[in-house]
Design a protein around this motif. Structure first.
Motif, mmCIF file in Angstrom:
data_model
loop_
_atom_site.group_PDB
_atom_site.id
_atom_site.type_symbol
_atom_site.label_atom_id
_atom_site.label_comp_id
_atom_site.label_asym_id
_atom_site.label_seq_id
_atom_site.Cartn_x
_atom_site.Cartn_y
_atom_site.Cartn_z
ATOM 1 N N ALA A 10 0.785 -1.236 0.000
ATOM 2 C CA ALA A 10 0.000 0.000 0.000
ATOM 3 C C ALA A 10 0.815 1.283 0.000
ATOM 4 N N LEU A 11 1.978 1.259 0.634
ATOM 5 C CA LEU A 11 2.772 2.488 0.747
ATOM 6 C C LEU A 11 4.088 2.350 -0.006
ATOM 7 N N PRO A 12 4.478 3.396 -0.728
ATOM 8 C CA PRO A 12 5.802 3.385 -1.371
ATOM 9 C C PRO A 12 6.897 3.268 -0.307
ATOM 10 N N ALA A 13 8.046 2.767 -0.716
ATOM 11 C CA ALA A 13 9.149 2.491 0.214
ATOM 12 C C ALA A 13 9.517 3.697 1.077
ATOM 13 N N GLU A 14 9.574 4.889 0.486
ATOM 14 C CA GLU A 14 9.984 6.058 1.276
ATOM 15 C C GLU A 14 8.956 6.393 2.365
ATOM 16 N N HIS A 15 7.676 6.185 2.075
ATOM 17 C CA HIS A 15 6.633 6.444 3.081
ATOM 18 C C HIS A 15 6.624 5.351 4.146
ATOM 19 N N ARG A 16 6.849 4.104 3.734
ATOM 20 C CA ARG A 16 6.954 3.011 4.712
ATOM 21 C C ARG A 16 8.096 3.288 5.681
ATOM 22 N N ALA A 17 9.239 3.686 5.134
ATOM 23 C CA ALA A 17 10.414 3.964 5.978
ATOM 24 C C ALA A 17 10.110 5.097 6.960
ATOM 25 N N ARG A 18 9.440 6.122 6.491
ATOM 26 C CA ARG A 18 9.106 7.249 7.372
ATOM 27 C C ARG A 18 8.167 6.797 8.489
#
Length: 152
Positions: A10-18
């Motif tokens: 559901a979330l792009p990698a950069e948003h998951r990391a954040r």
């Protein structure tokens, strides 16, 4: 898991990391209640291991189990929408390890970064739509004269 509502899908990698920068480890014994319908929704979880079942109060009956959630799935969406009260209940069906998030912190992140906020809102919206569909099917299976007609 192929669901579009899991965190990884559901979330792009950069948003998951954040988001994951604000995760805390949590665990629940089998049979533990994570939350009750009608209580304040001030956190949410992503399942790491184990199974969580969502249930709905049915007057005069036992709570109806609506859905089972496993690895990578969001437990709780009510934290995202005012008035922030749980719409369902949740129980650990087996021992559960999860990432726990503070709702106020994540809502603040969403407000300060519009792109992140849209991604989270889209994810949570998909989860709500899936849970609404699952609730409808399950309640029809339990209480309609001929069930839901679905083979889900």
């Amino acid at each position: 898991m192929t669901s579009t509502t899991t965190l990884a899908a559901a979330l792009p990698a950069e948003h998951r990391a954040r988001l994951m920068r604000f995760a805390r480890e949590a665990s629940f014994a089998s049979g533990a209640r994570l939350f009750e319908e009608g209580e304040r929704a001030d956190r949410f979880w992503i399942v790491r291991t184990g199974t969580v079942v969502l249930d709905l109060s049915v007057p005069g009956r036992r709570p109806a189990v609506i859905e089972s959630l496993g690895h990578g799935e969001l437990v709780g969406w009510s934290w995202h929408f005012p008035p922030y009260w749980w719409q369902l209940g949740a129980e650990a069906l087996s021992p559960v390890r999860a990432w726990e998030f503070d709702a106020n912190t994540v809502r603040a992140l969403c407000e300060e970064d519009a792109e992140f906020g849209r991604a989270v809102a889209t994810w949570v919206g998909r989860v709500v739509a899936d849970r609404l569909h699952a609730s409808r099917i399950r309640l029809l299976d339990l209480y309609a004269p001929h069930g839901s007609g679905s083979r889900s």
